[in-house]
Design a protein around this motif. Structure first.
Motif, PDB file in Angstrom:
ATOM      1  N   PRO A   6      93.707  -5.910  73.835  1.00 26.61           N
ATOM      2  CA  PRO A   6      94.238  -4.613  74.279  1.00 26.61           C
ATOM      3  C   PRO A   6      94.463  -4.556  75.794  1.00 26.61           C
ATOM      4  N   ILE A   7      95.445  -3.749  76.150  1.00 27.35           N
ATOM      5  CA  ILE A   7      95.751  -3.480  77.561  1.00 27.35           C
ATOM      6  C   ILE A   7      95.270  -2.057  77.862  1.00 27.35           C
ATOM      7  N   ARG A   8      94.529  -1.918  78.959  1.00 27.36           N
ATOM      8  CA  ARG A   8      94.028  -0.605  79.357  1.00 27.36           C
ATOM      9  C   ARG A   8      95.206   0.345  79.583  1.00 27.36           C
ATOM     10  N   LEU A  67      81.108 -12.273  74.317  1.00 26.69           N
ATOM     11  CA  LEU A  67      81.565 -13.365  73.464  1.00 26.69           C
ATOM     12  C   LEU A  67      82.672 -14.088  74.210  1.00 26.69           C
ATOM     13  N   ILE A  68      82.415 -15.339  74.553  1.00 26.76           N
ATOM     14  CA  ILE A  68      83.386 -16.152  75.282  1.00 26.76           C
ATOM     15  C   ILE A  68      84.113 -17.018  74.256  1.00 26.76           C
ATOM     16  N   HIS A  69      85.366 -16.683  74.017  1.00 30.98           N
ATOM     17  CA  HIS A  69      86.171 -17.392  73.020  1.00 30.98           C
ATOM     18  C   HIS A  69      86.871 -18.561  73.706  1.00 30.98           C
ATOM     19  N   THR A  70      86.576 -19.762  73.223  1.00 37.98           N
ATOM     20  CA  THR A  70      87.181 -20.963  73.794  1.00 37.98           C
ATOM     21  C   THR A  70      88.048 -21.642  72.742  1.00 37.98           C
ATOM     22  N   ASP A  91      86.422 -15.672  89.160  1.00 38.44           N
ATOM     23  CA  ASP A  91      87.074 -15.667  90.472  1.00 38.44           C
ATOM     24  C   ASP A  91      88.592 -15.534  90.394  1.00 38.44           C
ATOM     25  N   GLY A  92      89.080 -14.608  89.574  1.00 35.86           N
ATOM     26  CA  GLY A  92      90.504 -14.279  89.580  1.00 35.86           C
ATOM     27  C   GLY A  92      91.392 -15.178  88.751  1.00 35.86           C
ATOM     28  N   SER A  93      92.625 -15.356  89.236  1.00 37.72           N
ATOM     29  CA  SER A  93      93.666 -16.051  88.496  1.00 37.72           C
ATOM     30  C   SER A  93      93.203 -17.433  88.017  1.00 37.72           C
ATOM     31  N   PRO A  94      93.548 -17.785  86.782  1.00 40.01           N
ATOM     32  CA  PRO A  94      94.478 -17.173  85.855  1.00 40.01           C
ATOM     33  C   PRO A  94      93.857 -16.102  84.947  1.00 40.01           C
ATOM     34  N   PHE A  95      92.710 -15.577  85.335  1.00 41.37           N
ATOM     35  CA  PHE A  95      92.039 -14.583  84.503  1.00 41.37           C
ATOM     36  C   PHE A  95      92.440 -13.175  84.899  1.00 41.37           C
ATOM     37  N   LEU A  96      92.498 -12.297  83.897  1.00 42.36           N
ATOM     38  CA  LEU A  96      92.947 -10.925  84.085  1.00 42.36           C
ATOM     39  C   LEU A  96      92.003  -9.991  83.346  1.00 42.36           C
ATOM     40  N   ARG A  97      91.498  -9.013  84.068  1.00 39.63           N
ATOM     41  CA  ARG A  97      90.662  -7.973  83.436  1.00 39.63           C
ATOM     42  C   ARG A  97      91.623  -6.902  82.942  1.00 39.63           C
ATOM     43  N   CYS A  98      92.023  -7.002  81.685  1.00 40.18           N
ATOM     44  CA  CYS A  98      93.084  -6.159  81.139  1.00 40.18           C
ATOM     45  C   CYS A  98      92.563  -4.918  80.430  1.00 40.18           C
ATOM     46  N   HIS A  99      91.246  -4.845  80.277  1.00 36.52           N
ATOM     47  CA  HIS A  99      90.614  -3.742  79.544  1.00 36.52           C
ATOM     48  C   HIS A  99      89.160  -3.719  79.977  1.00 36.52           C
ATOM     49  N   ARG A 100      88.495  -2.591  79.855  1.00 41.17           N
ATOM     50  CA  ARG A 100      87.095  -2.555  80.314  1.00 41.17           C
ATOM     51  C   ARG A 100      86.199  -3.476  79.500  1.00 41.17           C
ATOM     52  N   SER A 101      86.645  -3.879  78.306  1.00 40.06           N
ATOM     53  CA  SER A 101      85.843  -4.748  77.441  1.00 40.06           C
ATOM     54  C   SER A 101      86.395  -6.163  77.316  1.00 40.06           C
ATOM     55  N   TYR A 102      87.456  -6.479  78.049  1.00 41.46           N
ATOM     56  CA  TYR A 102      88.110  -7.782  77.881  1.00 41.46           C
ATOM     57  C   TYR A 102      88.540  -8.404  79.211  1.00 41.46           C
ATOM     58  N   ILE A 103      88.399  -9.723  79.244  1.00 38.42           N
ATOM     59  CA  ILE A 103      89.001 -10.563  80.278  1.00 38.42           C
ATOM     60  C   ILE A 103      89.771 -11.643  79.518  1.00 38.42           C
ATOM     61  N   LEU A 104      90.985 -11.918  79.938  1.00 36.94           N
ATOM     62  CA  LEU A 104      91.725 -12.973  79.242  1.00 36.94           C
ATOM     63  C   LEU A 104      92.280 -13.984  80.225  1.00 36.94           C
ATOM     64  N   ASN A 105      92.545 -15.172  79.704  1.00 31.98           N
ATOM     65  CA  ASN A 105      93.163 -16.247  80.476  1.00 31.98           C
ATOM     66  C   ASN A 105      94.672 -16.105  80.281  1.00 31.98           C
ATOM     67  N   TYR A 114      89.840 -18.780  76.306  1.00 29.26           N
ATOM     68  CA  TYR A 114      90.985 -17.965  75.917  1.00 29.26           C
ATOM     69  C   TYR A 114      90.781 -16.530  76.394  1.00 29.26           C
ATOM     70  N   TYR A 115      89.626 -15.970  76.006  1.00 32.74           N
ATOM     71  CA  TYR A 115      89.307 -14.611  76.446  1.00 32.74           C
ATOM     72  C   TYR A 115      87.818 -14.356  76.270  1.00 32.74           C
ATOM     73  N   ILE A 116      87.359 -13.276  76.903  1.00 36.14           N
ATOM     74  CA  ILE A 116      85.966 -12.850  76.815  1.00 36.14           C
ATOM     75  C   ILE A 116      85.978 -11.387  76.412  1.00 36.14           C
ATOM     76  N   GLU A 117      85.107 -11.033  75.486  1.00 36.44           N
ATOM     77  CA  GLU A 117      84.998  -9.636  75.079  1.00 36.44           C
ATOM     78  C   GLU A 117      83.536  -9.216  75.051  1.00 36.44           C
ATOM     79  N   VAL A 118      83.313  -7.923  75.263  1.00 29.15           N
ATOM     80  CA  VAL A 118      81.963  -7.367  75.174  1.00 29.15           C
ATOM     81  C   VAL A 118      81.824  -6.710  73.815  1.00 29.15           C
ATOM     82  N   TYR A 119      80.700  -6.994  73.165  1.00 27.54           N
ATOM     83  CA  TYR A 119      80.408  -6.378  71.877  1.00 27.54           C
ATOM     84  C   TYR A 119      78.903  -6.120  71.832  1.00 27.54           C
TER      85      TYR A 119
END
Length: 191
Positions: free
Chosen positions: A166-168, A109-112, A131-145, A99-104
């Motif tokens: 969050p969106i940067r 933390l890889i949320h599935t 390797d890109g789509s469908p993933f988006l680096r939307c914030h310096r601490s988050y990647i989401l699907n 679903y998304y990945i966050e840094v803490y």
């Protein structure tokens, strides 16, 4: 799984292919369903059970070939994975399940769809692996699907899981545009 159904299963039985598809969806959301039938009357019903295709008989080879090609592409995409160290073991994670990945605190933390996996792999390295789509680096601490985005809020993406990502702020319009491009491309490919 790929399943071909007819709307009219048996002349003496009241159970339709749509009813069977509804029962399948209760237990299996991933099954690919294709209707091949003599009636155009139930095409809208097929969308309610997320059928990939609704074909009216007679069905020719090129239509079946197209379905098999599309299915093969879906299966290969669904089997892509990344491998990360977690708790001293190498863990394989299907990309479609993320679903998304966050840094803490230097931990990613890889949320599935099933659980959260902790790894010390840096977010930048995970971004390379995804390797890109469908993933988006939307914030310096988050990647989401992007597949799991339900709505775009002013400063966040709302996921189907009800999580807000969050969106940067300094790149908000570019990030939202990237998602819009993904969404419309996905819609075009699904038609």
């Amino acid at each position: 799984k790929l399943l071909f159904l007819d709307i009219y299963m048996n002349d003496t039985d009241d159970v339709t292919g749509i009813e069977i598809a509804k029962r399948i969806r209760i237990h299996d959301k991933e099954c690919i369903i294709v209707f091949m039938t003599s009636s155009r009357d139930h095409a809208l019903d097929a969308f309610e059970v997320d059928a990939m295709q609704y074909l009216v008989k007679p069905v020719y080879y090129d239509k079946i070939r197209h379905i098999f090609d599309k299915t093969q592409k879906l299966f290969s995409e669904n089997m892509r994975f990344i491998e990360v160290p977690s708790n001293g073991l190498s863990t394989k994670i299907l990309l479609k399940d993320i679903y998304y990945i966050e840094v803490y605190n230097k931990t990613c933390l890889i949320h599935t769809n099933l659980h959260t996996i902790k790894t010390y792999t840096p977010l930048s390295k995970l971004w390379e692996l995804l390797d890109g789509s469908p993933f988006l680096r939307c914030h310096r601490s988050y990647i989401l699907n992007m597949f799991y985005i339900d709505d775009i809020l002013e400063n966040d993406f709302l996921l189907k899981s009800s999580d807000k990502i969050p969106i940067r702020k300094d790149a908000s319009s570019d990030i939202k545009q990237t998602y819009s491009d993904y969404f419309f491309e996905k819609m075009r490919n699904d038609i």
